[in-house]
Design a protein around this motif. Structure first.
Motif, PDB file in Angstrom:
ATOM      1  N   GLY A   1       5.577 -10.857  -4.025  1.00 41.67           N
ATOM      2  CA  GLY A   1       5.106  -9.926  -4.988  1.00 41.67           C
ATOM      3  C   GLY A   1       5.855  -8.493  -4.940  1.00 41.67           C
ATOM      4  N   LEU A   2       6.925  -8.433  -4.293  1.00 43.99           N
ATOM      5  CA  LEU A   2       7.605  -7.173  -3.963  1.00 43.99           C
ATOM      6  C   LEU A   2       8.323  -6.798  -5.045  1.00 43.99           C
ATOM      7  CD1 LEU A   2       9.101  -7.344  -0.086  1.00 43.99           C
ATOM      8  CD2 LEU A   2       7.525  -5.670  -1.365  1.00 43.99           C
ATOM      9  N   PRO A   3       8.870  -7.802  -5.949  1.00 41.74           N
ATOM     10  CA  PRO A   3       9.534  -7.144  -6.994  1.00 41.74           C
ATOM     11  C   PRO A   3       8.651  -6.622  -8.000  1.00 41.74           C
ATOM     12  CG  PRO A   3      10.416  -9.311  -6.368  1.00 41.74           C
ATOM     13  CD  PRO A   3       9.221  -9.062  -5.422  1.00 41.74           C
ATOM     14  N   ARG A   4       7.537  -7.175  -8.336  1.00 39.66           N
ATOM     15  CA  ARG A   4       6.508  -6.591  -9.028  1.00 39.66           C
ATOM     16  C   ARG A   4       5.929  -5.434  -8.794  1.00 39.66           C
ATOM     17  NH1 ARG A   4       3.859 -10.799  -9.010  1.00 39.66           N
ATOM     18  NH2 ARG A   4       2.064 -10.248  -7.569  1.00 39.66           N
ATOM     19  N   GLN A   5       5.852  -5.157  -7.590  1.00 39.28           N
ATOM     20  CA  GLN A   5       5.370  -3.925  -6.772  1.00 39.28           C
ATOM     21  C   GLN A   5       6.273  -2.915  -7.017  1.00 39.28           C
ATOM     22  OE1 GLN A   5       2.126  -3.481  -5.430  1.00 39.28           O
ATOM     23  NE2 GLN A   5       2.961  -1.415  -6.048  1.00 39.28           N
ATOM     24  N   LEU A   6       7.493  -3.178  -6.660  1.00 40.13           N
ATOM     25  CA  LEU A   6       8.810  -2.212  -7.078  1.00 40.13           C
ATOM     26  C   LEU A   6       8.611  -1.681  -8.353  1.00 40.13           C
ATOM     27  CD1 LEU A   6      11.527  -3.644  -4.932  1.00 40.13           C
ATOM     28  CD2 LEU A   6      10.407  -1.606  -4.497  1.00 40.13           C
TER      29      LEU A   6
ATOM     30  N   VAL B   1       0.866  -1.054   0.044  1.00 37.69           N
ATOM     31  CA  VAL B   1      -0.154  -0.015  -0.003  1.00 37.69           C
ATOM     32  C   VAL B   1       0.902   1.378  -0.175  1.00 37.69           C
ATOM     33  CG1 VAL B   1      -1.669   1.274   1.220  1.00 37.69           C
ATOM     34  CG2 VAL B   1      -1.823  -1.202   1.179  1.00 37.69           C
ATOM     35  N   LEU B   2       1.992   1.464   0.644  1.00 33.45           N
ATOM     36  CA  LEU B   2       2.880   2.305   0.681  1.00 33.45           C
ATOM     37  C   LEU B   2       3.504   2.713  -0.729  1.00 33.45           C
ATOM     38  CD1 LEU B   2       4.676   4.071   2.950  1.00 33.45           C
ATOM     39  CD2 LEU B   2       6.378   2.435   2.261  1.00 33.45           C
ATOM     40  N   MET B   3       3.442   1.719  -1.387  1.00 40.68           N
ATOM     41  CA  MET B   3       4.050   2.054  -2.715  1.00 40.68           C
ATOM     42  C   MET B   3       3.032   2.375  -3.856  1.00 40.68           C
ATOM     43  SD  MET B   3       7.406  -0.369  -3.056  1.00 40.68           S
ATOM     44  CE  MET B   3       6.609  -1.906  -2.495  1.00 40.68           C
ATOM     45  N   GLY B   4       1.788   2.208  -3.328  1.00 39.71           N
ATOM     46  CA  GLY B   4       0.532   2.605  -4.463  1.00 39.71           C
ATOM     47  C   GLY B   4      -0.138   1.421  -4.638  1.00 39.71           C
ATOM     48  N   GLY B   5       0.043   0.315  -4.210  1.00 39.54           N
ATOM     49  CA  GLY B   5      -0.623  -1.066  -4.677  1.00 39.54           C
ATOM     50  C   GLY B   5      -1.675  -1.374  -3.719  1.00 39.54           C
ATOM     51  N   ASP B   6      -2.023  -2.735  -3.423  1.00 37.25           N
ATOM     52  CA  ASP B   6      -3.084  -3.344  -2.673  1.00 37.25           C
ATOM     53  C   ASP B   6      -2.350  -4.356  -1.765  1.00 37.25           C
ATOM     54  OD1 ASP B   6      -5.368  -1.786  -3.618  1.00 37.25           O
ATOM     55  OD2 ASP B   6      -5.368  -3.363  -5.389  1.00 37.25           O
ATOM     56  N   SER B   7      -2.771  -4.240  -0.504  1.00 38.22           N
ATOM     57  CA  SER B   7      -2.541  -5.197   0.288  1.00 38.22           C
ATOM     58  C   SER B   7      -2.802  -6.771   0.065  1.00 38.22           C
ATOM     59  CB  SER B   7      -2.923  -5.360   1.851  1.00 38.22           C
ATOM     60  OG  SER B   7      -4.273  -5.210   1.823  1.00 38.22           O
ATOM     61  N   LEU B   8      -1.811  -7.804  -0.025  1.00 37.78           N
ATOM     62  CA  LEU B   8      -2.317  -8.953  -0.541  1.00 37.78           C
ATOM     63  C   LEU B   8      -2.642  -9.890   0.607  1.00 37.78           C
ATOM     64  CD1 LEU B   8       0.854  -9.587  -2.763  1.00 37.78           C
ATOM     65  CD2 LEU B   8      -1.318  -8.686  -3.357  1.00 37.78           C
ATOM     66  N   SER B   9      -3.071 -11.142   0.538  1.00 39.25           N
ATOM     67  CA  SER B   9      -3.879 -11.945   1.530  1.00 39.25           C
ATOM     68  C   SER B   9      -2.958 -12.748   2.347  1.00 39.25           C
ATOM     69  CB  SER B   9      -5.122 -12.889   0.813  1.00 39.25           C
ATOM     70  OG  SER B   9      -4.167 -13.757  -0.168  1.00 39.25           O
ATOM     71  N   SER B  10      -1.683 -13.062   1.933  1.00 42.21           N
ATOM     72  CA  SER B  10      -0.874 -14.002   2.606  1.00 42.21           C
ATOM     73  C   SER B  10       0.562 -13.180   2.699  1.00 42.21           C
ATOM     74  CB  SER B  10      -0.650 -15.284   2.049  1.00 42.21           C
ATOM     75  OG  SER B  10       0.180 -15.124   0.890  1.00 42.21           O
ATOM     76  N   SER B  11       1.183 -13.587   3.793  1.00 42.43           N
ATOM     77  CA  SER B  11       2.853 -13.002   3.805  1.00 42.43           C
ATOM     78  C   SER B  11       3.552 -13.394   2.668  1.00 42.43           C
ATOM     79  CB  SER B  11       3.183 -13.547   5.241  1.00 42.43           C
ATOM     80  OG  SER B  11       2.333 -13.046   6.379  1.00 42.43           O
ATOM     81  N   TRP B  12       3.353 -14.968   2.372  1.00 45.67           N
ATOM     82  CA  TRP B  12       4.207 -15.257   1.245  1.00 45.67           C
ATOM     83  C   TRP B  12       4.069 -14.538  -0.085  1.00 45.67           C
ATOM     84  CZ3 TRP B  12       8.383 -17.792   0.748  1.00 45.67           C
ATOM     85  CH2 TRP B  12       8.624 -18.493  -0.487  1.00 45.67           C
ATOM     86  N   ASP B  13       2.517 -14.297  -0.523  1.00 41.31           N
ATOM     87  CA  ASP B  13       2.230 -13.622  -1.513  1.00 41.31           C
ATOM     88  C   ASP B  13       2.941 -12.099  -1.324  1.00 41.31           C
ATOM     89  OD1 ASP B  13       1.161 -15.741  -2.648  1.00 41.31           O
ATOM     90  OD2 ASP B  13      -0.876 -15.073  -1.833  1.00 41.31           O
ATOM     91  N   SER B  14       2.757 -11.397  -0.232  1.00 43.54           N
ATOM     92  CA  SER B  14       3.544 -10.112  -0.052  1.00 43.54           C
ATOM     93  C   SER B  14       5.104  -9.966  -0.178  1.00 43.54           C
ATOM     94  CB  SER B  14       3.040  -9.882   1.296  1.00 43.54           C
ATOM     95  OG  SER B  14       1.858  -9.674   1.606  1.00 43.54           O
TER      96      SER B  14
END
Length: 738
Positions: free
Chosen positions: A161-166, A145-158
């Protein structure tokens, strides 16, 4: 009637003035802290923004009014964010509200069942690890959310998914989120007057104002209508009742544990005993608040330690503060809803990342490492982060229990040679059948024919271990060896042979040390029994010390006390062999004018030969000599002649000696008042003795007075001027006579 009417304002106005002076400003401070956090927690859980505000209002007003704490502040809490988000993902928001109502009912049952203190039995390391795991989950979700995206449901997905969000970061959102983090981290370093303004409020306000001037678009809070428009009814689930019940119990447990831990912390901060929390009532109040919050569309409620401590530090005196803070949130949410809509999501994400990281306490990690609980802590965090909160709590509790069981049943067995032909076997801990392999291996090291000291510091001894030890001893003695038992623990070989094994109370150990005669029958000489117990349990401990003293003594003090059997000088002074040169007589008297050869010899020997550094006179309560003296009874025996030495004490007491006046004020009875005066008079008599006076003037010998109150086992200080409690180690036992 008129009198009551006149008195009413006098009793009510001061209370009202105190609330205005203390609780009103405190409520405003708590409101400013609670507002951004309540909104942020709702966003983090994926709930409507209004749900966080509703929970804050209900937590303040309902839990504040009905709970058992006067200073705790309740509302939505970060510790429930993960489980609420899971509820919303599985059942939707309306059913989550129903689960909140059920959780409140469970908490009320907890309170009515009076099991509040039982919840505190959960291992602290598990609670700390659960909070740390929740903090990690919140931080991982809000980074997106800090980078303008949406929070994901699981920690593993979070994480994955960080490279894609960056790669698709929104610069405006990232800037605002980082700005909030920088303000919150740096807030603690600002001057104290500035820090009186809540840092979270300043950070969110600054980020909101910056969002209005940034050239780029940022995502903002979505809030349709006012808070009153958002009130909704819960909905029943369409199946999955077992999971619903499990979620409700999970919310109830987490909310209850956090509430109780917060209550304990707040009670420690408050010095007013009247403000101590009624824990069972607090759970009933929290449960009621959760039922109300869930019924009108709010998040689950719990007491929040950060807001509660803020309330205490802000000077709150009553529950009016926490209730008013709920009122301020209600008024703000109804009248200034447009302001809420301007808050950037990234600003709240930055706030929640800091909150999540703050849930991970380095002090808790260090404590877990220091106490050997790091495995429990790490396992709980990992399961909470990558699976779910309930499973993490269960895994943590299971590991903590397994670790406790291992520590409880652990025993140390060590056999070692101490000199030629002599061995020492030490058994320390809980000695059960589980220890038999280790026990057999160590005992096998002892060579035949050796002299063995078997030291047992054992708190529990079962029949299997007792029989194994006994069989080895018999076989070893048959082979020409000798075994001396030294049993220092609470569990004894003889006790295990007589009945079921059990842990003995520490009072039994005190009986062994002070009075083995209490357990012996009439046919056994108590002194002989005591000597046997001394040989068996304690002789070896003081043997090295006595070896040093065998060529002479160097006591610190000459200790003059009564012959009464209840006064044990070495016990009440925590001293040992060689510390006290003790003289005992009836009434702890020092006859004036060298009229007693025994006392004269003791004084001269102690002061001129042993060079003692202090002389102590110790009286005691319920003294028979003082009672006979005060009653004036004549026995016609040598006792009358001896008590004549105490007549100056009786006269001084009747003349109103300062010590007697102080003793009366302290609640001592007449006989004990006389006993205290007698100690003071004996100090004066001692100082008048030429040998004692020379020791005081030339060597700085200290004269001290003590009085042992048998009923309370307390020792008080007696001087020529009064009495005082002995309350620390920063001053001498008594003042020197001048």
């Amino acid at each position: 009637m008129s009198t009551d009417t006149e008195q009413l304002p006098r009793t009510s106005l001061p209370g009202l003035a105190a609330r205005v002076r203390h609780d009103l400003p405190a409520s405003i401070v708590v409101f400013l802290v609670s507002l951004p956090l309540s909104i942020g927690i709702a966003v983090a859980a994926g709930a409507p923004v209004a749900a966080g505000l509703i929970a804050a209002v209900v937590g303040g007003v309902v839990a504040g009014a009905l709970g058992g704490s006067t200073l705790q502040v309740s509302g939505p809490t970060a510790s429930l964010t993960v489980v609420v988000a899971e509820c919303i993902n599985q059942f939707g928001w309306a059913t989550t509200c129903f689960i909140t109502v059920l959780a409140g009912g469970v908490q009320i049952l907890f309170g009515l069942g009076r099991i509040a203190r039982g919840a505190l039995a959960i291992a602290p390391v598990v609670v700390h690890a659960m909070l740390a795991g929740i903090g990690v989950v919140i931080a991982l979700q809000q980074v997106h959310v800090l980078m303008g995206g949406d929070s994901l449901s699981s920690s593993w997905d979070s994480i994955t998914g960080l490279p894609r969000q960056l790669a698709s970061v929104h610069v405006g959102d990232l800037f605002l989120g980082l700005l909030v983090i920088v303000i919150l981290v740096g807030w603690r370093y600002l001057p104290a007057p500035v820090r009186k303004v809540p840092g979270p409020l300043v950070a969110v306000v600054v980020a909101t104002l910056m969002a209005l001037v940034l050239p780029t678009q940022v995502e903002r809070i979505v809030l349709d209508g006012t808070l009153l428009d958002e009130i909704g009814l819960p909905a029943l689930p369409h199946g999955g009742w077992a999971t619903v019940a499990l979620m409700a119990v999970t919310i109830a447990l987490i909310a209850s544990v956090e509430t109780l831990l917060s209550a304990v912390a707040v009670d420690r901060m408050s010095r007013n005993a009247s403000r101590r929390t009624d824990l069972d009532r607090e759970l009933i109040g929290q449960g009621t608040a959760n039922m109300v919050s869930g019924a009108i569309g709010g998040l689950p409620v719990a007491a929040v330690i950060v807001r509660s401590i803020t309330n205490v530090k802000a000077g709150a005196h009553s529950r009016a503060s926490t209730m008013l803070h709920g009122v301020w949130i209600l008024l703000f949410s109804v009248a200034l809803v447009g302001v809420v809509r301007q808050i950037p999501k990234a600003a709240l994400a930055g706030l929640l990342i800091v909150v999540g990281i703050q849930l991970i306490k380095l002090a808790h990690i260090r404590r877990a490492q220091r106490t050997g609980d790091l495995v429990v802590y790490a396992a709980t965090v990992i399961v909470v982060v990558f699976w779910n909160l309930l499973l993490g709590m269960l895994v943590g509790l299971a590991l903590a229990f397994a670790l406790l069981l291992w520590r409880v049943v652990r025993v140390t067995v060590l056999a070692q040679a101490i000199e030629l032909g002599r061995w020492r076997v030490a058994i320390d801990g809980t000695c059960t059948f589980l220890a038999m392999p280790k026990l057999a291996a160590e005992l096998a090291k002892v060579p035949a024919g050796a002299k063995v000291t078997l030291e047992m510091t054992v708190d529990y001894l079962d029949h299997a271990a007792q029989e194994a030890i006994q069989e080895w001893v018999q076989q070893f003695r048959t082979g020409g060896g000798t075994v001396e038992f030294v049993e220092m623990g609470s569990a004894r070989m003889a006790d295990t042979a007589d009945g079921a094994p059990a842990r003995r109370h520490s009072r039994h150990m005190l009986d062994e040390v002070l009075g083995p005669w209490r357990r012996t029958g009439a046919e056994v000489d108590p002194i002989v029994a005591g000597v046997a117990a001394y040989h068996r349990g304690h002789a070896h401990l003081i043997r090295p010390h006595l070896g040093v003293l065998r060529d002479g003594q160097e006591p610190d003090s000459l200790f003059v006390t009564c012959a009464d059997s209840r006064v044990v000088p070495n016990v009440i002074t925590s001293s040992g062999p060689g510390d006290l040169f003790t003289v005992r007589n009836v009434g702890n008297l020092i006859p004036a004018g060298c009229r007693d050869a025994s006392m004269e010899a003791a004084l001269i020997y102690a002061l001129e030969k042993l060079d003692v550094r202090s002389v102590v006179v110790c009286g005691h309560s319920g003294c028979g000599a003082m009672e006979a003296l005060s009653s004036g009874a004549v026995t016609g025996s040598g006792l009358d002649e001896w008590l004549a030495h105490a007549r100056p004490s009786l006269e001084r007491y009747r003349d109103g000696h300062p010590v007697g006046v102080a003793a009366l004020a302290a609640g001592f009875g007449p006989v004990d008042q006389l006993g205290l005066v007698n100690v003071a008079v004996q100090l004066e008599t001692l100082y008048a003795h030429p040998v004692v006076r020379r020791g005081v003037e030339e060597r700085g010998v200290v004269l001290s007075g003590l009085f042992f109150d048998i009923a309370t086992a307390r020792v008080v200080e007696v001087t020529v001027d009064g009495i005082a409690e002995i309350d620390g180690v920063e001053r001498p036992v008594a003042a020197q006579i001048a």
